[in-house]
Motif scaffolding. Structure first.
Motif, PDB file in Angstrom:
ATOM      1  N   TYR A  13       4.382  10.718  -5.062  1.00  0.00           N
ATOM      2  CA  TYR A  13       4.341   9.435  -4.335  1.00  0.00           C
ATOM      3  C   TYR A  13       4.652   8.249  -5.238  1.00  0.00           C
ATOM      4  O   TYR A  13       5.090   7.198  -4.763  1.00  0.00           O
ATOM      5  N   THR A  36      -1.730  -0.231  -6.623  1.00  0.00           N
ATOM      6  CA  THR A  36      -1.368  -0.656  -7.976  1.00  0.00           C
ATOM      7  C   THR A  36      -0.207   0.220  -8.437  1.00  0.00           C
ATOM      8  O   THR A  36       0.074   1.247  -7.824  1.00  0.00           O
ATOM      9  N   LYS A  48       6.726   4.144  -5.266  1.00  0.00           N
ATOM     10  CA  LYS A  48       6.356   2.896  -5.932  1.00  0.00           C
ATOM     11  C   LYS A  48       7.523   2.410  -6.778  1.00  0.00           C
ATOM     12  O   LYS A  48       7.870   1.232  -6.780  1.00  0.00           O
ATOM     13  N   ARG A  93      -7.475  19.227  -1.541  1.00  0.00           N
ATOM     14  CA  ARG A  93      -6.722  19.628  -0.355  1.00  0.00           C
ATOM     15  C   ARG A  93      -5.531  18.712  -0.214  1.00  0.00           C
ATOM     16  O   ARG A  93      -5.507  17.603  -0.736  1.00  0.00           O
ATOM     17  N   THR A  94      -4.525  19.213   0.483  1.00  0.00           N
ATOM     18  CA  THR A  94      -3.361  18.377   0.771  1.00  0.00           C
ATOM     19  C   THR A  94      -2.738  18.880   2.070  1.00  0.00           C
ATOM     20  O   THR A  94      -3.286  19.786   2.715  1.00  0.00           O
ATOM     21  N   GLY A 131      -5.056   3.571  -6.976  1.00  0.00           N
ATOM     22  CA  GLY A 131      -3.638   3.929  -6.991  1.00  0.00           C
ATOM     23  C   GLY A 131      -2.877   3.547  -5.736  1.00  0.00           C
ATOM     24  O   GLY A 131      -1.660   3.455  -5.759  1.00  0.00           O
ATOM     25  N   SER A 132      -3.578   3.301  -4.628  1.00  0.00           N
ATOM     26  CA  SER A 132      -2.865   2.995  -3.385  1.00  0.00           C
ATOM     27  C   SER A 132      -2.232   1.609  -3.403  1.00  0.00           C
ATOM     28  O   SER A 132      -1.304   1.342  -2.679  1.00  0.00           O
ATOM     29  N   GLY A 179      -1.129   5.138 -11.289  1.00  0.00           N
ATOM     30  CA  GLY A 179      -1.846   6.112 -10.474  1.00  0.00           C
ATOM     31  C   GLY A 179      -3.100   6.516 -11.216  1.00  0.00           C
ATOM     32  O   GLY A 179      -4.024   5.719 -11.362  1.00  0.00           O
ATOM     33  N   SER A 180      -3.105   7.729 -11.784  1.00  0.00           N
ATOM     34  CA  SER A 180      -4.254   8.226 -12.529  1.00  0.00           C
ATOM     35  C   SER A 180      -4.589   7.298 -13.683  1.00  0.00           C
ATOM     36  O   SER A 180      -3.706   6.837 -14.387  1.00  0.00           O
ATOM     37  N   GLU A 190       0.806  -1.217   0.000  1.00  0.00           N
ATOM     38  CA  GLU A 190       0.000   0.000   0.000  1.00  0.00           C
ATOM     39  C   GLU A 190       0.847   1.279   0.000  1.00  0.00           C
ATOM     40  O   GLU A 190       1.872   1.349   0.657  1.00  0.00           O
ATOM     41  N   HIS A 191       0.389   2.262  -0.744  1.00  0.00           N
ATOM     42  CA  HIS A 191       1.024   3.579  -0.776  1.00  0.00           C
ATOM     43  C   HIS A 191      -0.022   4.651  -0.483  1.00  0.00           C
ATOM     44  O   HIS A 191      -1.181   4.492  -0.824  1.00  0.00           O
ATOM     45  N   HIS A 192       0.425   5.733   0.144  1.00  0.00           N
ATOM     46  CA  HIS A 192      -0.499   6.834   0.401  1.00  0.00           C
ATOM     47  C   HIS A 192       0.131   8.148  -0.036  1.00  0.00           C
ATOM     48  O   HIS A 192       1.339   8.236  -0.216  1.00  0.00           O
ATOM     49  N   GLU A 229      -0.602  12.658   0.376  1.00  0.00           N
ATOM     50  CA  GLU A 229      -1.382  13.638   1.128  1.00  0.00           C
ATOM     51  C   GLU A 229      -2.510  14.269   0.318  1.00  0.00           C
ATOM     52  O   GLU A 229      -3.522  14.668   0.852  1.00  0.00           O
ATOM     53  N   TYR A 230      -2.316  14.379  -0.976  1.00  0.00           N
ATOM     54  CA  TYR A 230      -3.300  15.122  -1.765  1.00  0.00           C
ATOM     55  C   TYR A 230      -4.359  14.204  -2.382  1.00  0.00           C
ATOM     56  O   TYR A 230      -5.319  14.638  -3.002  1.00  0.00           O
ATOM     57  N   ILE A 231      -4.149  12.884  -2.198  1.00  0.00           N
ATOM     58  CA  ILE A 231      -4.985  11.865  -2.817  1.00  0.00           C
ATOM     59  C   ILE A 231      -4.602  10.585  -2.093  1.00  0.00           C
ATOM     60  O   ILE A 231      -3.628  10.560  -1.365  1.00  0.00           O
ATOM     61  N   LEU A 232      -5.347   9.493  -2.295  1.00  0.00           N
ATOM     62  CA  LEU A 232      -4.978   8.210  -1.661  1.00  0.00           C
ATOM     63  C   LEU A 232      -4.737   8.349  -0.168  1.00  0.00           C
ATOM     64  O   LEU A 232      -3.837   7.734   0.378  1.00  0.00           O
ATOM     65  N   ARG A 233      -5.511   9.229   0.482  1.00  0.00           N
ATOM     66  CA  ARG A 233      -5.357   9.345   1.926  1.00  0.00           C
ATOM     67  C   ARG A 233      -5.777   8.031   2.571  1.00  0.00           C
ATOM     68  O   ARG A 233      -6.485   7.231   1.956  1.00  0.00           O
TER      69      ARG A 233
END
Lengths: 346, 346
Positions: free
Chosen positions: B19, A173, B23, B281-282, A170-171, A176-177, A155-157, A159-163
């Motif tokens: 991020y 795989t 990966k 937001r981030t 994307g968290s 991402g987008s 798992e990856h996180h 701050e601006y997404i995938l919180r």
């Protein structure tokens, strides 16, 4: 590996395993050589006893086989490995059991043919491509885990997404987008529905069976692999050359087979360029030809609009194209004549 | 690594690096900890002297820094690293120089602003996402290599596809089958054209400058990062609270800042749910707040239909939403009043 007391890691799969598994081995850092190909039988199914022997051999070398992969629909021949036996093996040797059902997974939609995939329910993870027999556009691969918690290990996180707690793909795989392909799958499952898929799948399998019959009945063609799903392989071999091959010396046979490889490639390219129909080609190692790497036509019967008439025309066109070959065809004819004449066959 | 006489490998990038680089570090097998984040200055640009110091430190530890990554448009603040200086560093230390211009790459289309990316021409490889400022749908990432031969080190082939000499992307990417996204990029480059992109990019950058001005002029908002491209970050802070923050004790300040984080999150979620406008937001670490992790609004001004009027309304809506907060807003007000009263401010 050393940290856990092992010399190395390995993943076992049939020699017909998909090339992407080599990518996975590279990505995992175990290297392509640690993806160990296991021999297949003359139906292109992995030989379970060979896999067991390899597992014992690895154990003796203190190499950890951490995963066994069963193939449910090989890319080249559409063959399904004996999944239940592989599940037993994975259980006995403490391996993760993955089933690559990228091709065959959709067959689960068919009540009539889903039994072909018996044993898949015992897999720890399964790949199914929606962009194959689920008829969704390219780029809709899926992996399904028995225990979804397994995914947290990668798992990856951000701050601006995938919180934390976010459902973004994307968290866990590499990508991402991405586009909202899942919507197409969701729509297809709802619109085509289980019954619709059953029809499409059954139709594909039965059309492949029909085409296989056509090829077998045709004196100038050789069916190389029988269809289990909607895939089969075959090639064009003049009737007299088929006879000559049984009488040829080892050298003559090799010359004929090499010329037939050239001819298959010629026909495939010319047919594709002519734009009326398209069959793909690949190289496999048929038992019948002493596991010699042999070029064959590869046909995938997924289009519901393909009629029996079209299939007859594909063969007729290939016979015609063979005549246009001014290199391999004459070479095959001359050698065939020489062999048959020697045996007093007109 | 040991084989080549090194203790370990490392990749260096600004602490604002995307991020996905983590990966990549995982995939390469060097682990996330070997992706070394370098401090940024108060404009969110990597501090080159810090990177040089880290390179020397790694050298002393016999760890090989095999790549330096420059960011041309950080995801959170749209800032561009000093690329020429990083190129010098990469050259001096024998590292691969990669520029992550996923965000900012399209700025090269603008004659007016392309100078912001000076130094990018010295990169060994560059990432540009067509699905950002090239206005192509999601999932159109690109990597461009100065020496395309570099890709052969990860090349894969298969018999039925990706044959040697084939141009399929699958031979040197992780993904195999995929949609024909390149067609959309090709079309966009031909239809929107260089001039069209110049207009879109300039417009975005200048709109971000306008919005930054609007925020700075507004007594109840704090501009957190100035826009270099079309990204900026800011937050809502009542005017009196801004004053209170300058007079607060360390404890009071921390309480106020924590409540402001809650309030920012509240406003962002409520605004998104109300469906009229969306800002993301981030969390970043502004110099001004002693590098404390601070929640901020993140705005990307890429839509050419966003008018100045809409931007004014976004701020007005946020002021209104702040009033609906029944937890953080009263908490902020009470503490603000206490601090100001203590200092005899009405």
């Amino acid at each position: 590996m050393k940290h856990y007391g092992y010399e190395d890691l390995a993943v076992l799969v049939s020699e017909r395993g998909h090339y992407s598994l080599k990518k996975a081995a590279d990505v995992l850092g175990i290297g392509r050589d640690s993806l160990i190909p296991i021999k297949t039988d003359n139906n292109n199914r992995v030989v379970v006893s060979e896999m067991k022997a390899k597992l014992d051999e690895l154990k003796a070398k203190n190499i950890k086989p951490f995963a066994i992969i069963g193939v449910a629909g090989t890319t080249e021949t559409g063959t399904i490995d004996p999944l239940s036996e592989l599940a037993d093996l994975a259980h006995a040797y403490g391996c993760h059991f993955h089933v690559d059902a990228a091709w065959g997974g959709a067959t689960l939609m068919s009540k009539k043919y889903r039994h072909l995939l018996n044993g898949i329910e015992r897999a720890d993870s399964v790949t199914i491509d929606a962009h194959k027999q689920l008829y969704v556009p390219m780029g809709a691969g899926m992996v399904i885990f028995k225990n979804p918690e397994l995914m947290t290990s990668i798992e990856h996180h951000a701050e601006y997404i995938l919180r934390k707690g976010s459902k973004d793909l994307g968290s866990h795989t590499l990508e991402g987008s991405r586009s909202g392909m899942a919507m197409l799958l969701y729509a297809s499952l709802n619109i085509i529905s289980r019954q619709g898929y059953e029809m499409l799948i059954n139709n594909s399998i039965e059309k492949a069976q029909y085409f296989a019959g056509l090829i077998e009945a045709h004196p100038e063609f050789e069916l190389v692999t029988h269809p289990e799903l909607c895939l089969l392989t075959y090639r064009y071999v003049p009737a007299r050359t088929q006879q000559a091959l049984t009488l040829a010396t080892a050298d003559e046979r090799e010359t004929l087979l090499a010329a037939l490889d050239d001819l298959t490639q010629f026909i495939q390219k010319r047919q594709r360029e002519s734009g009326k129909s398209f069959v793909s080609r690949t190289r496999i190692t048929p038992e019948r030809w002493d596991r010699r790497l042999t070029t064959v036509f590869r046909v995938v019967l997924a289009n519901p609009l393909t009629t029996e008439n079209i299939l007859q025309e594909v063969l007729a066109e290939q016979v015609e194209i063979a005549k246009q070959s001014f290199i391999s065809s004459p070479q095959i004819r001359t050698l065939t004549n020489r062999i048959l004449t020697r045996h007093n066959i007109a």
